[in-house]
Write a protein that holds these residues in place. Structure first.
Motif, mmCIF file in Angstrom:
data_model
loop_
_atom_site.group_PDB
_atom_site.id
_atom_site.type_symbol
_atom_site.label_atom_id
_atom_site.label_comp_id
_atom_site.label_asym_id
_atom_site.label_seq_id
_atom_site.Cartn_x
_atom_site.Cartn_y
_atom_site.Cartn_z
ATOM 1 N N ILE A 176 0.834 -1.209 0.000
ATOM 2 C CA ILE A 176 0.000 0.000 0.000
ATOM 3 C C ILE A 176 0.866 1.255 0.000
ATOM 4 O O ILE A 176 0.599 2.217 -0.743
ATOM 5 C CB ILE A 176 -0.951 -0.029 1.212
ATOM 6 C CG1 ILE A 176 -1.962 -1.179 1.062
ATOM 7 C CG2 ILE A 176 -1.681 1.296 1.347
ATOM 8 C CD1 ILE A 176 -2.861 -1.357 2.269
ATOM 9 N N GLN A 177 1.908 1.264 0.821
ATOM 10 C CA GLN A 177 2.789 2.429 0.871
ATOM 11 C C GLN A 177 3.508 2.635 -0.457
ATOM 12 O O GLN A 177 3.674 3.772 -0.918
ATOM 13 C CB GLN A 177 3.799 2.262 2.011
ATOM 14 C CG GLN A 177 3.177 2.246 3.400
ATOM 15 C CD GLN A 177 2.452 3.549 3.725
ATOM 16 O OE1 GLN A 177 2.875 4.640 3.308
ATOM 17 N NE2 GLN A 177 1.356 3.438 4.467
ATOM 18 N N GLN A 178 3.921 1.553 -1.088
ATOM 19 C CA GLN A 178 4.616 1.700 -2.365
ATOM 20 C C GLN A 178 3.674 2.219 -3.444
ATOM 21 O O GLN A 178 4.069 3.045 -4.279
ATOM 22 C CB GLN A 178 5.206 0.357 -2.789
ATOM 23 C CG GLN A 178 5.897 0.408 -4.151
ATOM 24 C CD GLN A 178 6.547 -0.894 -4.504
ATOM 25 O OE1 GLN A 178 7.143 -1.531 -3.637
ATOM 26 N NE2 GLN A 178 6.441 -1.292 -5.758
ATOM 27 N N ASN A 179 2.426 1.754 -3.453
ATOM 28 C CA ASN A 179 1.473 2.246 -4.448
ATOM 29 C C ASN A 179 1.172 3.725 -4.246
ATOM 30 O O ASN A 179 0.934 4.461 -5.216
ATOM 31 C CB ASN A 179 0.187 1.433 -4.384
ATOM 32 C CG ASN A 179 0.340 0.054 -5.007
ATOM 33 O OD1 ASN A 179 1.286 -0.196 -5.752
ATOM 34 N ND2 ASN A 179 -0.578 -0.848 -4.703
ATOM 35 N N ALA A 182 4.052 5.505 -5.820
ATOM 36 C CA ALA A 182 4.013 5.422 -7.283
ATOM 37 C C ALA A 182 2.919 6.292 -7.871
ATOM 38 O O ALA A 182 3.067 6.831 -8.976
ATOM 39 C CB ALA A 182 3.814 3.972 -7.711
ATOM 40 N N SER A 183 1.805 6.462 -7.146
ATOM 41 C CA SER A 183 0.714 7.288 -7.665
ATOM 42 C C SER A 183 1.040 8.772 -7.613
ATOM 43 O O SER A 183 0.411 9.569 -8.319
ATOM 44 C CB SER A 183 -0.569 7.015 -6.871
ATOM 45 O OG SER A 183 -0.376 7.321 -5.495
ATOM 46 N N LEU A 184 2.021 9.169 -6.781
ATOM 47 C CA LEU A 184 2.404 10.579 -6.715
ATOM 48 C C LEU A 184 3.286 10.999 -7.870
ATOM 49 O O LEU A 184 3.437 12.194 -8.128
ATOM 50 C CB LEU A 184 3.130 10.860 -5.388
ATOM 51 C CG LEU A 184 2.299 10.668 -4.112
ATOM 52 C CD1 LEU A 184 3.162 10.915 -2.884
ATOM 53 C CD2 LEU A 184 1.083 11.586 -4.116
ATOM 54 N N VAL A 185 3.877 10.042 -8.574
ATOM 55 C CA VAL A 185 4.740 10.371 -9.707
ATOM 56 C C VAL A 185 3.865 10.777 -10.881
ATOM 57 O O VAL A 185 2.981 10.012 -11.295
ATOM 58 C CB VAL A 185 5.629 9.169 -10.086
ATOM 59 C CG1 VAL A 185 6.495 9.507 -11.296
ATOM 60 C CG2 VAL A 185 6.483 8.771 -8.901
ATOM 61 N N PRO A 186 4.031 11.965 -11.461
ATOM 62 C CA PRO A 186 3.176 12.387 -12.583
ATOM 63 C C PRO A 186 3.447 11.528 -13.803
ATOM 64 O O PRO A 186 4.597 11.217 -14.127
ATOM 65 C CB PRO A 186 3.593 13.848 -12.816
ATOM 66 C CG PRO A 186 4.978 13.934 -12.271
ATOM 67 C CD PRO A 186 5.031 12.990 -11.109
ATOM 68 N N ALA A 199 13.639 2.449 -11.510
ATOM 69 C CA ALA A 199 13.542 3.025 -10.175
ATOM 70 C C ALA A 199 13.080 4.471 -10.217
ATOM 71 O O ALA A 199 12.510 4.975 -9.263
ATOM 72 C CB ALA A 199 14.889 2.921 -9.467
ATOM 73 N N ALA A 200 13.355 5.181 -11.342
ATOM 74 C CA ALA A 200 12.973 6.581 -11.424
ATOM 75 C C ALA A 200 11.479 6.741 -11.629
ATOM 76 O O ALA A 200 10.916 7.765 -11.262
ATOM 77 C CB ALA A 200 13.736 7.265 -12.556
ATOM 78 N N GLN A 201 10.821 5.775 -12.206
ATOM 79 C CA GLN A 201 9.391 5.867 -12.469
ATOM 80 C C GLN A 201 8.735 4.537 -12.093
ATOM 81 O O GLN A 201 8.506 3.682 -12.940
ATOM 82 C CB GLN A 201 9.131 6.193 -13.941
ATOM 83 C CG GLN A 201 7.686 6.592 -14.225
ATOM 84 C CD GLN A 201 7.525 7.089 -15.642
ATOM 85 O OE1 GLN A 201 8.504 7.195 -16.367
ATOM 86 N NE2 GLN A 201 6.308 7.402 -16.032
ATOM 87 N N PRO A 202 8.423 4.337 -10.816
ATOM 88 C CA PRO A 202 7.836 3.058 -10.391
ATOM 89 C C PRO A 202 6.406 2.922 -10.889
ATOM 90 O O PRO A 202 5.723 3.906 -11.202
ATOM 91 C CB PRO A 202 7.903 3.133 -8.865
ATOM 92 C CG PRO A 202 7.886 4.598 -8.565
ATOM 93 C CD PRO A 202 8.612 5.269 -9.697
ATOM 94 N N LEU A 203 5.956 1.679 -10.945
ATOM 95 C CA LEU A 203 4.601 1.366 -11.381
ATOM 96 C C LEU A 203 3.741 0.988 -10.185
ATOM 97 O O LEU A 203 4.235 0.473 -9.181
ATOM 98 C CB LEU A 203 4.615 0.201 -12.381
ATOM 99 C CG LEU A 203 5.430 0.390 -13.663
ATOM 100 C CD1 LEU A 203 5.377 -0.883 -14.498
ATOM 101 C CD2 LEU A 203 4.922 1.574 -14.460
ATOM 102 N N VAL A 204 2.467 1.235 -10.319
ATOM 103 C CA VAL A 204 1.507 0.809 -9.302
ATOM 104 C C VAL A 204 1.265 -0.688 -9.468
ATOM 105 O O VAL A 204 1.032 -1.175 -10.576
ATOM 106 C CB VAL A 204 0.192 1.594 -9.430
ATOM 107 C CG1 VAL A 204 -0.856 1.051 -8.455
ATOM 108 C CG2 VAL A 204 0.431 3.070 -9.182
ATOM 109 N N VAL A 205 1.324 -1.418 -8.378
ATOM 110 C CA VAL A 205 1.058 -2.856 -8.399
ATOM 111 C C VAL A 205 -0.440 -3.045 -8.158
ATOM 112 O O VAL A 205 -0.949 -2.779 -7.068
ATOM 113 C CB VAL A 205 1.883 -3.596 -7.328
ATOM 114 C CG1 VAL A 205 1.570 -5.084 -7.357
ATOM 115 C CG2 VAL A 205 3.367 -3.349 -7.545
ATOM 116 N N HIS A 206 -1.146 -3.501 -9.187
ATOM 117 C CA HIS A 206 -2.596 -3.655 -9.079
ATOM 118 C C HIS A 206 -2.996 -4.936 -8.359
ATOM 119 O O HIS A 206 -4.073 -4.993 -7.766
ATOM 120 C CB HIS A 206 -3.230 -3.623 -10.472
ATOM 121 C CG HIS A 206 -2.999 -2.333 -11.201
ATOM 122 N ND1 HIS A 206 -1.891 -2.105 -11.984
ATOM 123 C CD2 HIS A 206 -3.734 -1.191 -11.251
ATOM 124 C CE1 HIS A 206 -1.952 -0.890 -12.500
ATOM 125 N NE2 HIS A 206 -3.057 -0.314 -12.074
#
Length: 607
Positions: A176-179, A182-186, A199-206
């Motif tokens: 949850i914390q990682q998502n 990742a959601s804060l990255v535009p 690492a510069a642009q992580p993905l949300v784990v669905h």
């Protein structure tokens, strides 16, 4: 886009490297392989693998099966967890091989003393799921609407169910914390593939499928229980707990890889092989192979899920020769890998196929006979299995008699082609267009005999024309109704002259003709079924009334009329009457006799 990256696109193994995994598995293995044992020979004692060795062997075998069957698209990573998380490889294609993994495990080394646990490795695995794979990285940023999903297989050992539950909650909180991060990255707006590092642009784990395998020695007791797949965090994570002995860990992962990647097993039985000790004799062996479950699509029809989970047994057939190969199979091909790559029968089968030979496999039948189902062959240094029985694009289409209807050869093929031409579906605007098309097709096919032998009226030709041609229209004019009435009256006249309807048929359609009454009954029944199927207008209903009057004229419609017969009734004596009546008659006779005797005595006394 959800099917573009399924759960098995990313798989991460988390191996517990804590001191507990350095203990013995308590499963002794006979290490003494010496054949010559002279006097004074001291046999070597059996050895036992450690929990760490069992975990590494099982995970490596899991990866071997995956990479043999899926050279591309299915990625596996390893994380070794002790005091820190040791990441052995990345999602790069160059690091997706057993050589790289085994070299990394050698650098990690055996289990050492010290603190640590599986939590740090599990958190690192969840972070690795947020890294984009090469396929995901190559996609344009504007098309990144796919579901980023993956699976984590954590091989560890816990005290009880509470420890397992705590481990799953830690993994969920980390996800949850990682998502959130990742959601804060535009999101990027460029249509070109991204060149930034994962690492510069992580993905949300669905979605994350967490499989926790609790490993214990052979004789140790455990308070951890198996748990079915349970959703946590609103469906963002599914947790599954499996308890296994260390000696059974390799078999467990060998079974788990089948549903994880939609695989199936086939047991090739009756393989003739030379004996290793005696080359002059041969014996039959069985080899289990693993491949895609789609190869069994034709054999799994009608089976229960329990039966579908079992291995399919196919018998070895005589090889075709060196000219055979996978190209001889006109259908799809699927890669094959042995279930036990280290066994001698598996090695012999692989070498046999790699030498350019192909083998036909047949379904064993109890009643005898042969039915070839699959072919095994090598192509490009890889093993393939193909399903036989399919039709190649250059082959002629199959005959109608070979279809589901069996050996039926008198289909009304020309009439069916005309029916298809009359019912072409075109896109129409307006409401109710689809309903009108369905209604018309339903009306035209409510009564439509499939074979020539199942109908009489459609074989009479000019006798039934124009009735069979006009009645299928949506509406009829008064003139058309009169034409149909003339046909019915003509049939009525033929029946009154005691003519056979089959006499009007061509000589090749007459076949076995039944009684005249039965033929006319079939004609009138077919006509009524045909007219009733199209009686959607007033003119059709008028024609139906005329038809029913014609049937009633010759008593064809009175088959189901019941006729009452007067039966003379009589009174059935009851059980009491059967018993009491003879007794009463006997008593009446005795009483009458007594009265007569009494009167005689009185007369005698008076005299």
């Amino acid at each position: 886009m959800n099917s573009l990256f399924p759960v098995n696109h990313k798989t991460i193994f988390v191996l517990d490297h804590t001191p507990y995994f350095g203990i013995s598995s308590e499963n002794p293995i006979d290490f003494d392989v010496s054949k010559s044992r002279g006097p004074g020979y001291v046999p070597l004692p059996p050895i036992c693998k450690s929990l760490w060795t069992c975990s590494v062997e099982a995970a490596v075998e899991y990866c071997r099966i995956v990479w043999d069957l899926f050279p591309e698209g299915k990625l596996v990573r390893f994380v070794v967890s002790d005091s820190a998380a040791h990441i052995l490889n990345t999602w790069a294609t160059t690091q997706q091989n057993l050589t790289h993994i085994l070299n990394g495990l050698c650098l990690v080394g055996p289990v050492r003393r010290g603190a640590g646990g599986d939590v740090v490795g599990l958190c690192a695995a969840i972070e690795a799921l947020g890294e984009a794979s090469p396929t995901q990285t190559s996609m344009p940023n504007t098309d990144r609407h796919y579901q980023n999903r993956g699976r984590i297989i954590c091989i560890t050992s816990a005290r009880d169910d509470d420890s397992i539950r705590s481990l799953a909650e830690i993994a969920l909180n980390t996800l949850i914390q990682q998502n959130k991060k990742a959601s804060l990255v535009p999101p990027a707006t460029s249509t070109e593939p991204t060149t930034s590092t994962p690492a510069a642009q992580p993905l949300v784990v669905h979605y994350c499928h967490l499989v926790i395998i609790n490993v214990t020695p052979e004789k140790a007791e455990t308070r951890v229980n198996n748990q079915q797949l349970t959703d946590m965090g609103g469906g963002i994570m599914g947790v599954e707990v499996i308890v296994s002995r260390a000696s059974n860990l390799a078999n467990l992962l060998g079974r788990l890889v089948l549903p994880h990647y939609r695989l199936a097993t086939t047991t090739v039985t009756g393989i003739p092989m030379k004996e290793e000790q005696n080359a002059s004799s041969s014996a039959n062996y069985d080899v289990e192979i693993i491949h895609s479950a789609e190869a069994h699509a034709g054999l799994r029809a009608g089976q229960t899920p329990a039966e579908a989970a079992e291995s399919v047994v196919l018998r070895w057939w005589t090889p075709r020769g060196a000219e055979g190969g996978a190209g001889g199979c006109g259908g799809a091909l699927w890669r094959v890998t042995p279930a036990d790559v280290a066994s001698r029968p598996s090695a012999c089968l692989v070498n046999f196929l790699l030498n350019g030979r192909s083998v036909t496999l047949e379904v064993p039948r109890k009643g005898g006979g042969r039915s070839a189902s699959h072919v095994l062959a090598a192509q490009g240094g890889e093993l393939w299995i193909g399903a036989l029985g399919g039709r190649a694009p250059c082959d002629d289409p199959p005959a109608l008699s070979d279809g589901a209807g069996g050996r039926v050869t008198d289909y009304r093929i020309k009439e069916f082609g005309a029916l298809m031409q009359q019912n072409k579906l075109f896109p129409l605007r307006g409401t109710g267009a689809n309903t009108r098309a369905r209604t018309k097709l339903q009306r035209l096919t409510t009564y439509w005999p499939l074979t020539i032998s199942s109908t009489l009226i459609f074989n009479l030709g000019s006798v039934m024309d124009p009735l069979t041609r006009l009645v299928v229209q949506e509406s009829l004019t008064d003139e058309e109704v009169d034409q149909c009435r003339s046909v019915l009256l003509s049939l009525l006249g033929m029946e009154s002259r005691h003519e056979f309807p089959s006499a009007q048929l061509p000589s090749n359609m007459r076949g076995k003709s039944g009684r005249r009454e039965e033929q006319w009954r079939q004609v009138w029944s077919e006509l009524e079924a045909l007219v009733r199927a199209h009686s959607n207008s007033a003119a059709h209903r008028t024609l139906l009334r005329v038809l029913l009057e014609c049937r009633a004229h010759n008593n064809h419609g009175s088959d189901n009329v019941s006729r009452c017969t007067r039966v003379k009734s009589y009174k059935v004596p009851t059980f009491l009457e059967l018993i009491i009546t003879p007794f009463a008659q006997r008593q009446r006779h005795l009483l009458k006799k007594s009265v007569v005797k009494f009167k005689y005595n009185m007369t005698k006394l008076r005299g």
